[in-house]
Write a protein that holds these residues in place. Sequence first.
Motif, PDB file in Angstrom:
ATOM      1  N   GLU A  26      36.125 -21.562  -1.332  1.00 27.67           N
ATOM      2  CA  GLU A  26      35.797 -21.031  -2.648  1.00 27.67           C
ATOM      3  C   GLU A  26      36.781 -21.493  -3.730  1.00 27.67           C
ATOM      4  N   PRO A  27      37.049 -22.809  -3.809  1.00 28.89           N
ATOM      5  CA  PRO A  27      38.080 -23.261  -4.749  1.00 28.89           C
ATOM      6  C   PRO A  27      37.758 -22.967  -6.216  1.00 28.89           C
ATOM      7  N   ALA A  28      36.489 -23.045  -6.600  1.00 28.55           N
ATOM      8  CA  ALA A  28      36.154 -22.862  -8.017  1.00 28.55           C
ATOM      9  C   ALA A  28      36.379 -21.421  -8.472  1.00 28.55           C
ATOM     10  N   GLU A  29      36.257 -20.486  -7.533  1.00 29.94           N
ATOM     11  CA  GLU A  29      36.389 -19.068  -7.879  1.00 29.94           C
ATOM     12  C   GLU A  29      37.803 -18.550  -7.650  1.00 29.94           C
TER      13      GLU A  29
ATOM     14  N   GLY B  90      35.919 -25.986   0.900  1.00 34.14           N
ATOM     15  CA  GLY B  90      36.605 -26.901  -0.015  1.00 34.14           C
ATOM     16  C   GLY B  90      37.310 -28.034   0.692  1.00 34.14           C
ATOM     17  N   GLY B  91      37.406 -27.983   2.024  1.00 36.77           N
ATOM     18  CA  GLY B  91      38.002 -29.097   2.756  1.00 36.77           C
ATOM     19  C   GLY B  91      39.264 -28.713   3.499  1.00 36.77           C
ATOM     20  N   CYS B  92      39.560 -29.541   4.490  1.00 35.67           N
ATOM     21  CA  CYS B  92      40.763 -29.325   5.309  1.00 35.67           C
ATOM     22  C   CYS B  92      41.650 -30.558   5.180  1.00 35.67           C
ATOM     23  N   TYR B  93      41.364 -31.587   5.995  1.00 36.18           N
ATOM     24  CA  TYR B  93      42.222 -32.776   5.933  1.00 36.18           C
ATOM     25  C   TYR B  93      42.048 -33.507   4.615  1.00 36.18           C
TER      26      TYR B  93
ATOM     27  N   VAL C 177      27.127 -23.088  12.456  1.00 38.84           N
ATOM     28  CA  VAL C 177      26.426 -22.749  11.217  1.00 38.84           C
ATOM     29  C   VAL C 177      27.028 -23.605  10.105  1.00 38.84           C
ATOM     30  N   PRO C 178      26.256 -24.533   9.534  1.00 41.07           N
ATOM     31  CA  PRO C 178      26.805 -25.368   8.468  1.00 41.07           C
ATOM     32  C   PRO C 178      27.218 -24.537   7.254  1.00 41.07           C
ATOM     33  N   LEU C 179      28.254 -25.000   6.570  1.00 38.30           N
ATOM     34  CA  LEU C 179      28.723 -24.326   5.361  1.00 38.30           C
ATOM     35  C   LEU C 179      28.267 -25.113   4.130  1.00 38.30           C
ATOM     36  N   ILE C 180      28.305 -24.450   2.986  1.00 41.16           N
ATOM     37  CA  ILE C 180      27.998 -25.114   1.712  1.00 41.16           C
ATOM     38  C   ILE C 180      29.259 -25.851   1.255  1.00 41.16           C
ATOM     39  N   TYR C 181      29.089 -27.106   0.815  1.00 39.24           N
ATOM     40  CA  TYR C 181      30.236 -27.863   0.327  1.00 39.24           C
ATOM     41  C   TYR C 181      30.580 -27.405  -1.092  1.00 39.24           C
ATOM     42  N   ALA C 182      31.831 -27.009  -1.286  1.00 42.30           N
ATOM     43  CA  ALA C 182      32.217 -26.362  -2.542  1.00 42.30           C
ATOM     44  C   ALA C 182      32.066 -27.277  -3.755  1.00 42.30           C
ATOM     45  N   TYR C 183      32.252 -28.592  -3.557  1.00 45.03           N
ATOM     46  CA  TYR C 183      32.251 -29.487  -4.718  1.00 45.03           C
ATOM     47  C   TYR C 183      30.884 -30.105  -4.975  1.00 45.03           C
ATOM     48  N   ASP C 184      29.913 -29.773  -4.124  1.00 46.50           N
ATOM     49  CA  ASP C 184      28.540 -30.228  -4.330  1.00 46.50           C
ATOM     50  C   ASP C 184      27.646 -29.326  -3.481  1.00 46.50           C
ATOM     51  N   ALA C 185      27.123 -28.264  -4.125  1.00 40.15           N
ATOM     52  CA  ALA C 185      26.406 -27.228  -3.380  1.00 40.15           C
ATOM     53  C   ALA C 185      25.139 -27.761  -2.721  1.00 40.15           C
ATOM     54  N   SER C 186      24.689 -28.962  -3.102  1.00 37.51           N
ATOM     55  CA  SER C 186      23.502 -29.514  -2.449  1.00 37.51           C
ATOM     56  C   SER C 186      23.847 -30.104  -1.080  1.00 37.51           C
ATOM     57  N   GLN C 187      25.128 -30.209  -0.773  1.00 38.27           N
ATOM     58  CA  GLN C 187      25.545 -30.803   0.511  1.00 38.27           C
ATOM     59  C   GLN C 187      25.981 -29.732   1.497  1.00 38.27           C
TER      60      GLN C 187
ATOM     61  N   ALA D 172      30.624 -14.025  11.164  1.00 36.73           N
ATOM     62  CA  ALA D 172      30.298 -12.903  12.048  1.00 36.73           C
ATOM     63  C   ALA D 172      30.764 -11.581  11.447  1.00 36.73           C
ATOM     64  N   ALA D 173      31.804 -11.631  10.614  1.00 34.61           N
ATOM     65  CA  ALA D 173      32.307 -10.413   9.968  1.00 34.61           C
ATOM     66  C   ALA D 173      31.462 -10.033   8.750  1.00 34.61           C
ATOM     67  N   GLY D 174      30.444 -10.831   8.449  1.00 36.12           N
ATOM     68  CA  GLY D 174      29.513 -10.457   7.395  1.00 36.12           C
ATOM     69  C   GLY D 174      29.683 -11.185   6.076  1.00 36.12           C
ATOM     70  N   VAL D 175      30.523 -12.214   6.037  1.00 37.98           N
ATOM     71  CA  VAL D 175      30.692 -12.965   4.787  1.00 37.98           C
ATOM     72  C   VAL D 175      29.453 -13.834   4.570  1.00 37.98           C
ATOM     73  N   PRO D 176      28.773 -13.695   3.417  1.00 38.28           N
ATOM     74  CA  PRO D 176      27.601 -14.538   3.175  1.00 38.28           C
ATOM     75  C   PRO D 176      28.004 -16.001   2.967  1.00 38.28           C
ATOM     76  N   LEU D 177      27.150 -16.933   3.380  1.00 38.55           N
ATOM     77  CA  LEU D 177      27.432 -18.367   3.208  1.00 38.55           C
ATOM     78  C   LEU D 177      27.767 -18.710   1.762  1.00 38.55           C
ATOM     79  N   GLN D 178      27.090 -18.056   0.843  1.00 37.78           N
ATOM     80  CA  GLN D 178      27.302 -18.326  -0.588  1.00 37.78           C
ATOM     81  C   GLN D 178      28.707 -17.952  -1.047  1.00 37.78           C
ATOM     82  N   ARG D 179      29.379 -17.102  -0.268  1.00 39.55           N
ATOM     83  CA  ARG D 179      30.734 -16.658  -0.636  1.00 39.55           C
ATOM     84  C   ARG D 179      31.791 -17.374   0.206  1.00 39.55           C
ATOM     85  N   MET D 180      31.367 -18.412   0.936  1.00 37.57           N
ATOM     86  CA  MET D 180      32.329 -19.101   1.799  1.00 37.57           C
ATOM     87  C   MET D 180      32.155 -20.611   1.688  1.00 37.57           C
ATOM     88  N   LYS D 181      32.100 -21.082   0.476  1.00 41.98           N
ATOM     89  CA  LYS D 181      31.906 -22.518   0.259  1.00 41.98           C
ATOM     90  C   LYS D 181      33.164 -23.272   0.694  1.00 41.98           C
TER      91      LYS D 181
END
Length: 152
Positions: free
Chosen positions: A101-104, A75-78, A30-40, A64-73
Amino acid sequence: MISVFGDPRPFVNTKAVWEESALEMMPLAVPLIYAYDASQSVRRVRAHRLMVEHLVATLQACLAAGVPLQRMKYGGCYQWRPKRTAAQLSLHTWGIAVDLEPAENLLGEPWADDGRRLHPAIIDTFKKRGWFWGGEFEKTLDPQHFQWATGV
Ligand SMILES: [Zn+2]
């Protein structure tokens, strides 16, 4: 940590060599929303090859635990970088830390269950799977941050 994950420090001028030897890319079901550009969308993540499968599984367990995509943007790993609070390299350099969720959830601000900061099910899921949460760091709180190891 270096004994398990290797030492990136000699590669400061040849980062591509470190990236090639230590990191691996893995797709997200399931793709996630990119925190620094929500269009990506983030369709795959790059992390340390020993961790990448576990990172993907943990992210999917949060959904799977019910976190909405909008609440799990995502921010990056490496990322090759020093710690924001010290001269040492950040665990992001090893590809064993992730930001959500870096901005929040700003560095230095305490977490609160206020419906805006990190979803509690993200914190529970990561901790249950063995990650350390920056929201519980003793020095500078970093509630957007999870990492697999402590210290260098
Ligand atoms: Zn981080």
